[in-house]
Design a protein around this motif. Structure first.
Motif, PDB file in Angstrom:
ATOM      1  N   GLU A 153       0.831  -1.204   0.000  1.00  0.00           N
ATOM      2  CA  GLU A 153       0.000   0.000   0.000  1.00  0.00           C
ATOM      3  C   GLU A 153       0.863   1.251   0.000  1.00  0.00           C
ATOM      4  N   VAL A 154       1.883   1.267   0.848  1.00  0.00           N
ATOM      5  CA  VAL A 154       2.791   2.417   0.901  1.00  0.00           C
ATOM      6  C   VAL A 154       3.524   2.580  -0.427  1.00  0.00           C
ATOM      7  N   LEU A 155       3.947   1.479  -1.018  1.00  0.00           N
ATOM      8  CA  LEU A 155       4.634   1.530  -2.302  1.00  0.00           C
ATOM      9  C   LEU A 155       3.741   2.152  -3.367  1.00  0.00           C
ATOM     10  N   GLY A 156       2.469   1.775  -3.367  1.00  0.00           N
ATOM     11  CA  GLY A 156       1.535   2.348  -4.334  1.00  0.00           C
ATOM     12  C   GLY A 156       1.356   3.843  -4.151  1.00  0.00           C
TER      13      GLY A 156
ATOM     14  N   HIS B 206       6.504   8.841  11.386  1.00  0.00           N
ATOM     15  CA  HIS B 206       7.527   7.886  11.822  1.00  0.00           C
ATOM     16  C   HIS B 206       7.182   6.469  11.361  1.00  0.00           C
ATOM     17  N   THR B 207       5.910   6.109  11.467  1.00  0.00           N
ATOM     18  CA  THR B 207       5.474   4.776  11.013  1.00  0.00           C
ATOM     19  C   THR B 207       5.666   4.630   9.509  1.00  0.00           C
ATOM     20  N   VAL B 208       5.353   5.678   8.768  1.00  0.00           N
ATOM     21  CA  VAL B 208       5.545   5.643   7.317  1.00  0.00           C
ATOM     22  C   VAL B 208       7.008   5.456   6.983  1.00  0.00           C
ATOM     23  N   ARG B 209       7.882   6.191   7.667  1.00  0.00           N
ATOM     24  CA  ARG B 209       9.321   6.036   7.424  1.00  0.00           C
ATOM     25  C   ARG B 209       9.770   4.599   7.682  1.00  0.00           C
ATOM     26  N   ASN B 210       9.229   3.990   8.735  1.00  0.00           N
ATOM     27  CA  ASN B 210       9.588   2.602   9.029  1.00  0.00           C
ATOM     28  C   ASN B 210       9.143   1.664   7.913  1.00  0.00           C
ATOM     29  N   HIS B 211       7.928   1.873   7.395  1.00  0.00           N
ATOM     30  CA  HIS B 211       7.438   1.042   6.292  1.00  0.00           C
ATOM     31  C   HIS B 211       8.331   1.198   5.062  1.00  0.00           C
ATOM     32  N   ILE B 212       8.704   2.440   4.758  1.00  0.00           N
ATOM     33  CA  ILE B 212       9.560   2.694   3.593  1.00  0.00           C
ATOM     34  C   ILE B 212      10.932   2.061   3.791  1.00  0.00           C
ATOM     35  N   ALA B 213      11.473   2.182   5.005  1.00  0.00           N
ATOM     36  CA  ALA B 213      12.773   1.569   5.289  1.00  0.00           C
ATOM     37  C   ALA B 213      12.706   0.050   5.132  1.00  0.00           C
ATOM     38  N   ASN B 214      11.613  -0.552   5.611  1.00  0.00           N
ATOM     39  CA  ASN B 214      11.473  -2.006   5.532  1.00  0.00           C
ATOM     40  C   ASN B 214      11.317  -2.487   4.094  1.00  0.00           C
ATOM     41  N   LEU B 215      10.452  -1.813   3.315  1.00  0.00           N
ATOM     42  CA  LEU B 215      10.249  -2.258   1.932  1.00  0.00           C
ATOM     43  C   LEU B 215      11.499  -1.993   1.095  1.00  0.00           C
TER      44      LEU B 215
END
Length: 224
Positions: A167-170, A190-199
């Motif tokens: 979802e974040v990638l999209g 901060h949560t978004v940054r974590n998702h981006i870092a993980n993907l």
């Protein structure tokens, strides 16, 4: 994705920048402007790919400001080789009137984005800071135009992304900033940054733009 959006300082050491451009006045001016910034430092100026290879090895820059036309070759084509010399280095391509096929090639080669030579020096320093923090230096309009032109292949080679990471990638593919994604998903930045870092880690990417390029190549984004 605006160059100044959501950029955070991650440590106190200055961001090390190597300028690669054969136009002496421009290259020297950029180097001086970088050195005048408290959080940036110029580690040298290269006027050819040969000099760039040598200086990347010896100075270990965090960001490479790279002209796409150099006396001894095409800067864009040299991006994979230069990044192999320092894997964590971010590459920002200096453009004048680059055609779409040049920009597409730069994205596929692993560039973090582009900054025009016609822009002010303050915008260049902002672009350097953004690249160092992993931001994508590209407008939503340009991203929408260029993504469909990226090379596609079949089959993913990386770890499977979670539903939220997809979802974040999209949303990244729509050119949304971290703050806009956070508002859309009703979560913290901060949560978004974590998702981006993980993907990004799963895709083997070091920036948002590189993550999008890999995602397109591996069929992780729907046809646009």
């Amino acid at each position: 994705m605006n160059a100044t959006d959501d950029v955070q300082e991650s440590d106190t050491s200055p961001t090390r920048v190597l300028v690669v451009d054969d136009h002496e006045v421009l290259a020297t001016s950029l180097s001086m402007v970088l050195d005048a910034e408290p959080d940036l430092t110029s580690v040298g100026v290269a006027r050819s790919l040969e000099q760039a290879r040598t200086l990347v090895r010896s100075t270990q820059p965090d960001v490479l400001l790279l002209d796409h036309r150099l006396p001894d070759g095409d800067g864009v084509s040299a991006i994979p080789e230069l990044r192999a010399l320092r894997e964590q280095m971010h590459v920002v391509v200096l453009t004048a009137t680059a055609a779409d096929h040049v920009l597409v090639a730069a994205i596929e080669a692993g560039a973090s984005g582009f900054v025009s030579k016609t822009r002010g020096l303050a915008e260049v320093t902002a672009a350097v800071r953004a690249a160092a923090s992993g931001e994508a230096l590209i407008s939503p309009e340009m991203l929408a135009r260029l993504l469909p032109r990226l090379t596609r292949s079949s089959g993913a080679r990386h770890q499977e992304l979670t539903d939220r990471e997809h979802e974040v990638l999209g949303l990244l593919a729509r050119g949304m900033t971290n703050a806009a994604i956070a508002a859309q998903l009703v979560v913290s930045v901060h949560t978004v940054r974590n998702h981006i870092a993980n993907l990004s880690a799963k895709l083997g990417a070091h920036s948002k733009l590189e993550a999008l390029s890999i995602a397109v190549r591996e069929g992780l984004l729907p046809d646009r």
